[in-house]
Design an enzyme around this catalytic site. Structure first.
Site, PDB file in Angstrom:
ATOM      1  CG  HIS A   1       1.187   0.368  -5.496  1.00  0.00           C
ATOM      2  ND1 HIS A   1       2.225   0.498  -4.510  1.00  0.00           N
ATOM      3  CD2 HIS A   1       0.995   0.071  -6.684  1.00  0.00           C
ATOM      4  CE1 HIS A   1       2.976  -0.761  -5.044  1.00  0.00           C
ATOM      5  NE2 HIS A   1       1.598  -0.851  -6.293  1.00  0.00           N
TER       6      HIS A   1
ATOM      7  CG  ASP B   1       3.270   2.199  -1.171  1.00  0.00           C
ATOM      8  OD1 ASP B   1       1.665   1.953  -1.639  1.00  0.00           O
ATOM      9  OD2 ASP B   1       4.169   1.278  -2.462  1.00  0.00           O
TER      10      ASP B   1
ATOM     11  CB  SER C   1       2.683  -4.226  -6.029  1.00  0.00           C
ATOM     12  OG  SER C   1       3.829  -3.113  -6.637  1.00  0.00           O
TER      13      SER C   1
END
Length: 362
Positions: free
Chosen positions: A85, A118, A201
């Site tokens: 992402h 992910d 992230s």
């Protein structure tokens, strides 16, 4: 004239000394001098000093989106691991810029990515002095172990936070913004109370020896209601001490496949699940909506004797409460692994052994 010049010079020196150090009768406060680099290697400062050179900040730009995330160096060939992402806004024609902790920048290209895990690998070229981080063993991590998270929350690069492993094997799902489920990630996550915020992230969660044991990927925010988790979009709230990381033992396999083939394989059991089922366990559909067989003929589930309508309640003795949890348990293994499933059928319970198949669909 010479005497005047000497006097003027002496006066200037004296004035400068008084301005810098004060007068003879001025109060001087005591201060302890501490040597630079005197921190223990296992202190937070020592861990940060060891890990920071291998952590990077990613700035991603696409036609309609842009964002910031974190990654870390895997090898001296310039491969960098991050979240899918994080790089997703670049699409097919966007740009990814990587900034190293020392300030050096470079363009990066996507080597491979997978929305189900992910995870994504990007690569930089022509960069010298790369500092790959050591990968640890996430299975060996214990609840209560100290950890350090490194990243760029809200684009504040080289930010270091610390905490503990607060839980293991936490089944989480994140993403799903496309509406078709193709970008939903399923993770048997490490949970940590180390503060993680948007921009963290893809960054490393490291243990007391600066070894990567997880990839920081999602948080539970105070404004997320009862709905759950987010992968770190800038529109969500900040950390409330519930952060989740992809275990490195899973991420290592996926990263190797992305580097070597550009795609990641997914372990599968060869059944279609009724995701709307509200009972306890994961139920195999009676008839798939797409017209395909609920149990793939000749697939792992069929070979193990699973039938339409069966409810799977345990995987290797661990309870499964929903279809999402079953997918997460399966995804934490490799294709070819053998699992023991507890299955309920017509009020009776049985155990079946199933060898996982493989799918390369992202």
């Amino acid at each position: 004239m010479a005497l005047a010049l000497l006097a003027g010079g002496a006066g200037g020196v004296a004035g400068a000394y008084i301005e810098r150090y004060g007068g003879i009768d001025d109060i001087k406060l005591p201060q302890v001098a501490d040597g630079v680099g005197s921190r223990s290697p296992e202190s937070v400062a020592g861990i940060a000093r060891a890990a920071l050179p291998g952590v990077v900040t990613l700035h991603v730009r696409g036609n309609a989106e842009q964002g910031t995330g974190t990654g870390f160096v895997l090898d001296r060939q310039g491969h960098i691991l991050t979240n899918n992402h994080v790089v997703e806004p670049a699409g097919t024609g966007g740009e990814i810029s990587v900034t190293f902790s020392g300030g050096q920048t470079a363009r990066a290209k996507v080597v491979g990515k997978d929305g189900g895990y992910d995870l994504a690998v990007v690569q930089v070229e022509g960069v010298t002095g790369l500092h790959p981080l050591t990968l640890g063993d996430s299975d060996a991590a214990q609840v209560g172990d100290p950890v350090v998270a490194i990243g760029a929350p809200y684009d504040l690069a080289n930010t270091v936070t610390s905490g503990i492993i607060s839980a293991k094997q936490r089944p989480i799902t994140a993403g799903g913004k496309k509406g078709d489920g193709s970008d939903v990630s399923y993770v048997d996550a490490l949970q940590t109370d180390a503060p993680i915020n948007p921009g963290n992230s893809g960054g490393p969660l490291v243990d007391a020896k600066a070894r990567v044991i997880g990839i920081n990927s999602a948080i539970r925010a105070a404004d997320s209601g009862s709905g759950g988790l987010d992968g770190g979009s800038s529109s969500q709230g900040g950390s409330i001490g519930l952060g989740f990381a992809i275990p490195i033992n899973q991420a290592k396999r996926v990263a190797e496949e992305l580097i070597n083939t550009g795609r990641a394989t997914h372990p599968v059991i060869g059944v279609t699940l009724e995701m709307e089922y509200d009972g306890d366990g994961a139920r195999v559909t009676q008839a798939a909506k797409t017209g395909a067989a609920p149990v793939t003929p000749g697939g792992p589930g069929a070979k193990a004797g699973i039938r339409p309508g069966d409810v799977i309640t345990q995987v290797d003795g661990a309870a499964v409460h929903s279809g999402e949890e079953l997918i997460i348990k399966v995804r934490s293994h490799r294709p070819g692994d053998t699992l023991t499933l507890t299955v309920q059928r017509d009020g009776a319970e049985r155990s079946v052994r199933l060898t996982l198949g493989s799918s390369s669909r992202n």
